[in-house]
Design a protein around this motif. Sequence first.
Motif, PDB file in Angstrom:
ATOM      1  N   ARG A  27       0.836  -1.189   0.000  1.00  0.00           N
ATOM      2  CA  ARG A  27       0.000   0.000   0.000  1.00  0.00           C
ATOM      3  C   ARG A  27       0.870   1.237   0.000  1.00  0.00           C
ATOM      4  NH1 ARG A  27      -2.675   0.156   4.865  1.00  0.00           N
ATOM      5  NH2 ARG A  27      -1.099  -1.228   5.620  1.00  0.00           N
ATOM      6  N   ARG A  28       0.319   2.302  -0.511  1.00  0.00           N
ATOM      7  CA  ARG A  28       1.003   3.591  -0.543  1.00  0.00           C
ATOM      8  C   ARG A  28       0.087   4.616   0.089  1.00  0.00           C
ATOM      9  NH1 ARG A  28       5.037   6.119  -2.535  1.00  0.00           N
ATOM     10  NH2 ARG A  28       5.827   4.447  -3.824  1.00  0.00           N
ATOM     11  N   ALA A  29       0.665   5.541   0.836  1.00  0.00           N
ATOM     12  CA  ALA A  29      -0.079   6.662   1.423  1.00  0.00           C
ATOM     13  C   ALA A  29       0.492   7.954   0.861  1.00  0.00           C
ATOM     14  CB  ALA A  29       0.043   6.655   2.938  1.00  0.00           C
ATOM     15  N   GLU A  30      -0.408   8.796   0.410  1.00  0.00           N
ATOM     16  CA  GLU A  30      -0.027  10.108  -0.102  1.00  0.00           C
ATOM     17  C   GLU A  30      -0.804  11.147   0.692  1.00  0.00           C
ATOM     18  OE1 GLU A  30      -0.145  12.515  -4.369  1.00  0.00           O
ATOM     19  OE2 GLU A  30      -1.039  10.526  -4.212  1.00  0.00           O
ATOM     20  N   LEU A  31      -0.126  12.181   1.172  1.00  0.00           N
ATOM     21  CA  LEU A  31      -0.759  13.256   1.936  1.00  0.00           C
ATOM     22  C   LEU A  31      -0.957  14.457   1.025  1.00  0.00           C
ATOM     23  CD1 LEU A  31       1.310  13.007   5.230  1.00  0.00           C
ATOM     24  CD2 LEU A  31      -0.793  11.797   4.614  1.00  0.00           C
ATOM     25  N   ILE A  32      -2.198  14.944   0.970  1.00  0.00           N
ATOM     26  CA  ILE A  32      -2.544  16.046   0.071  1.00  0.00           C
ATOM     27  C   ILE A  32      -3.302  17.101   0.869  1.00  0.00           C
ATOM     28  CG2 ILE A  32      -3.771  16.685  -2.034  1.00  0.00           C
ATOM     29  CD1 ILE A  32      -3.625  13.553  -2.660  1.00  0.00           C
ATOM     30  N   ALA A  33      -2.794  18.308   0.868  1.00  0.00           N
ATOM     31  CA  ALA A  33      -3.447  19.415   1.579  1.00  0.00           C
ATOM     32  C   ALA A  33      -4.496  20.049   0.681  1.00  0.00           C
ATOM     33  CB  ALA A  33      -2.418  20.453   1.990  1.00  0.00           C
ATOM     34  N   HIS A  34      -5.627  20.412   1.272  1.00  0.00           N
ATOM     35  CA  HIS A  34      -6.705  21.079   0.544  1.00  0.00           C
ATOM     36  C   HIS A  34      -7.070  22.375   1.258  1.00  0.00           C
ATOM     37  CE1 HIS A  34      -7.340  17.670  -2.105  1.00  0.00           C
ATOM     38  NE2 HIS A  34      -7.301  16.891  -1.043  1.00  0.00           N
ATOM     39  N   GLY A  35      -7.427  23.381   0.476  1.00  0.00           N
ATOM     40  CA  GLY A  35      -7.867  24.655   1.044  1.00  0.00           C
ATOM     41  C   GLY A  35      -6.762  25.313   1.847  1.00  0.00           C
ATOM     42  N   ASN A  36      -7.097  25.722   3.063  1.00  0.00           N
ATOM     43  CA  ASN A  36      -6.144  26.430   3.923  1.00  0.00           C
ATOM     44  C   ASN A  36      -5.280  25.506   4.774  1.00  0.00           C
ATOM     45  OD1 ASN A  36      -6.887  29.024   3.077  1.00  0.00           O
ATOM     46  ND2 ASN A  36      -8.648  29.015   4.461  1.00  0.00           N
ATOM     47  N   PHE A  37      -5.398  24.196   4.593  1.00  0.00           N
ATOM     48  CA  PHE A  37      -4.547  23.299   5.355  1.00  0.00           C
ATOM     49  C   PHE A  37      -3.130  23.423   4.814  1.00  0.00           C
ATOM     50  CE2 PHE A  37      -2.334  19.602   6.725  1.00  0.00           C
ATOM     51  CZ  PHE A  37      -2.835  19.366   7.990  1.00  0.00           C
ATOM     52  N   ASN A  38      -2.192  23.757   5.683  1.00  0.00           N
ATOM     53  CA  ASN A  38      -0.814  24.016   5.271  1.00  0.00           C
ATOM     54  C   ASN A  38       0.064  22.823   5.639  1.00  0.00           C
ATOM     55  OD1 ASN A  38       1.712  24.944   4.699  1.00  0.00           O
ATOM     56  ND2 ASN A  38       1.591  26.769   5.980  1.00  0.00           N
ATOM     57  N   LEU A  39       0.332  21.986   4.673  1.00  0.00           N
ATOM     58  CA  LEU A  39       1.163  20.808   4.893  1.00  0.00           C
ATOM     59  C   LEU A  39       2.601  21.194   5.215  1.00  0.00           C
ATOM     60  CD1 LEU A  39       0.833  17.776   4.957  1.00  0.00           C
ATOM     61  CD2 LEU A  39       1.341  17.704   2.526  1.00  0.00           C
ATOM     62  N   GLN A  40       3.054  22.334   4.697  1.00  0.00           N
ATOM     63  CA  GLN A  40       4.421  22.799   4.963  1.00  0.00           C
ATOM     64  C   GLN A  40       4.636  23.124   6.441  1.00  0.00           C
ATOM     65  OE1 GLN A  40       6.305  22.375   2.434  1.00  0.00           O
ATOM     66  NE2 GLN A  40       4.621  22.083   1.028  1.00  0.00           N
ATOM     67  N   ALA A  41       3.546  23.443   7.135  1.00  0.00           N
ATOM     68  CA  ALA A  41       3.642  23.762   8.558  1.00  0.00           C
ATOM     69  C   ALA A  41       3.841  22.509   9.408  1.00  0.00           C
ATOM     70  CB  ALA A  41       2.397  24.509   9.021  1.00  0.00           C
TER      71      ALA A  41
END
Length: 143
Positions: free
Chosen positions: A125-139
């Motif tokens: 399995r693979r997991a990919e994290l994707i930010a949407h809207g104002n969710f800041n993955l860089q934070a």
Amino acid sequence: MLLERLEDTRSLAQRLVRALPEGALVLLTGPMGVGKTTLVQFIAQALGFQGEVTSPTYTLIHEYPTPEGLVVHIDAYRMADQEELYHLGLEDYLPEARLVLIEWGKPEVFGDSLEVRLSWEGDRRRAELIAHGNFNLQAHPEL
């Protein structure tokens, strides 16, 4: 990231718990049987929940009280209109829940969210994290 063993999924759950702020909205997407409910189970356990975690396919919403706050687990698979979740009180959950986890959640409906997209890669399995809207993955560099 590859999830080759069950421990990899548990590790992902622990990283999510450490990184996500209170009230975060997490969408769990991917085909049936890829491990969405298993990831919810490990997230709830990482927050101290000791009961059974099951898919809320027919009940729609399960709540898991933890020492760190309520984990809300929603299964939107059978919902024709996922925006109805807002009429059912989703906005009330967000400020008081530790995490709100929506299996089959559509990013276009739940704008400010983190999507954990699970997929098959052969027999792994693979997991990919994707930010949407104002969710800041860089934070959240730990993710």
